[in-house]
Design a protein around this motif. Structure first.
Motif, short mmCIF file in Angstrom:
data_model
loop_
_atom_site.label_atom_id
_atom_site.label_comp_id
_atom_site.label_asym_id
_atom_site.label_seq_id
_atom_site.Cartn_x
_atom_site.Cartn_y
_atom_site.Cartn_z
N ILE A 40 0.85 -1.20 0.00
CA ILE A 40 0.00 0.00 0.00
C ILE A 40 0.89 1.25 0.00
CG2 ILE A 40 -1.83 1.24 1.22
CD1 ILE A 40 -2.74 -1.50 0.12
N VAL A 41 0.68 2.06 -1.02
CA VAL A 41 1.52 3.24 -1.24
C VAL A 41 0.82 4.51 -0.77
CG1 VAL A 41 2.67 4.62 -3.02
CG2 VAL A 41 2.61 2.13 -3.23
N LYS A 42 1.58 5.34 -0.07
CA LYS A 42 1.08 6.65 0.38
C LYS A 42 2.19 7.65 0.12
CE LYS A 42 -2.03 8.91 2.97
NZ LYS A 42 -3.36 8.77 3.42
N LYS A 43 1.88 8.72 -0.54
CA LYS A 43 2.86 9.78 -0.86
C LYS A 43 4.07 9.22 -1.59
CE LYS A 43 1.41 12.76 2.91
NZ LYS A 43 1.66 13.22 4.24
N GLY A 44 3.84 8.32 -2.54
CA GLY A 44 4.91 7.81 -3.38
C GLY A 44 5.79 6.72 -2.78
N LYS A 75 0.81 -3.77 -5.96
CA LYS A 75 1.23 -2.46 -5.44
C LYS A 75 0.18 -1.45 -5.88
CE LYS A 75 5.42 0.31 -5.20
NZ LYS A 75 6.80 0.42 -5.69
N SER A 77 -1.98 2.42 -4.53
CA SER A 77 -2.09 3.51 -3.55
C SER A 77 -3.23 3.22 -2.58
CB SER A 77 -2.35 4.84 -4.26
OG SER A 77 -3.68 4.89 -4.73
N ASP A 78 -3.12 3.82 -1.42
CA ASP A 78 -4.14 3.66 -0.38
C ASP A 78 -5.52 4.01 -0.95
OD1 ASP A 78 -4.77 3.09 2.37
OD2 ASP A 78 -4.96 5.24 2.75
N ASN A 80 -6.56 4.17 -4.16
CA ASN A 80 -7.03 3.27 -5.22
C ASN A 80 -7.39 1.89 -4.66
OD1 ASN A 80 -7.04 5.01 -7.37
ND2 ASN A 80 -4.94 4.57 -7.97
#
Length: 128
Positions: A40-44, A75, A77-78, A80
């Protein structure tokens, strides 16, 4: 929990998956037979890793590490991830536009819609 590990919106979804697995774990394990890792990706940057094991026993959902092995790593984003699990983002569209990156067995990613249904069933009224 440190500042870097601040709560993500997706944390609620993984908690719902845990709840759903208590009720439907054995049935889902029979249908899905796969181990997923969600990055989970947050701010890149990857903020958190989650293991969703729908292959062994009655299934499990737990926080993981970058080194945690899985047959399919996703992978996303939070934001999405929330859209995917609520059925607001088409998985194939997300993949083709790069909103979701998949490593490993691509066909297993197709089975994620069963997981989406589990989340919706576990929390039809949940505010996500």
């Amino acid at each position: 929990i440190s500042g870097a590990m601040a709560a993500l919106k997706s944390d609620k979804i993984f908690a719902l998956m845990q709840t759903g697995l208590k009720a439907q774990g054995p049935e889902l394990v029979k249908k899905i037979k796969a181990v997923f890792r969600f990055d989970i990706v947050k701010k890149g940057k990857v903020a958190k890793y989650w293991l969703v094991d729908l292959k062994n026993g009655t299934g499990k959902v737990e926080e993981a590490l970058k080194t945690t092995k899985a047959e399919c790593c996703i992978k996303v984003s939070d934001a999405n991830f929330i859209k995917l699990m609520r059925g607001k983002l088409n998985p194939m569209m997300a993949y083709s536009t790069g909103a979701v990156k998949i490593k490993g067995n691509m066909m297993l990613a197709m089975k994620l819609q069963k997981l989406t249904k589990l989340v919706m069933k576990a929390a039809p009224q949940a505010k996500l």
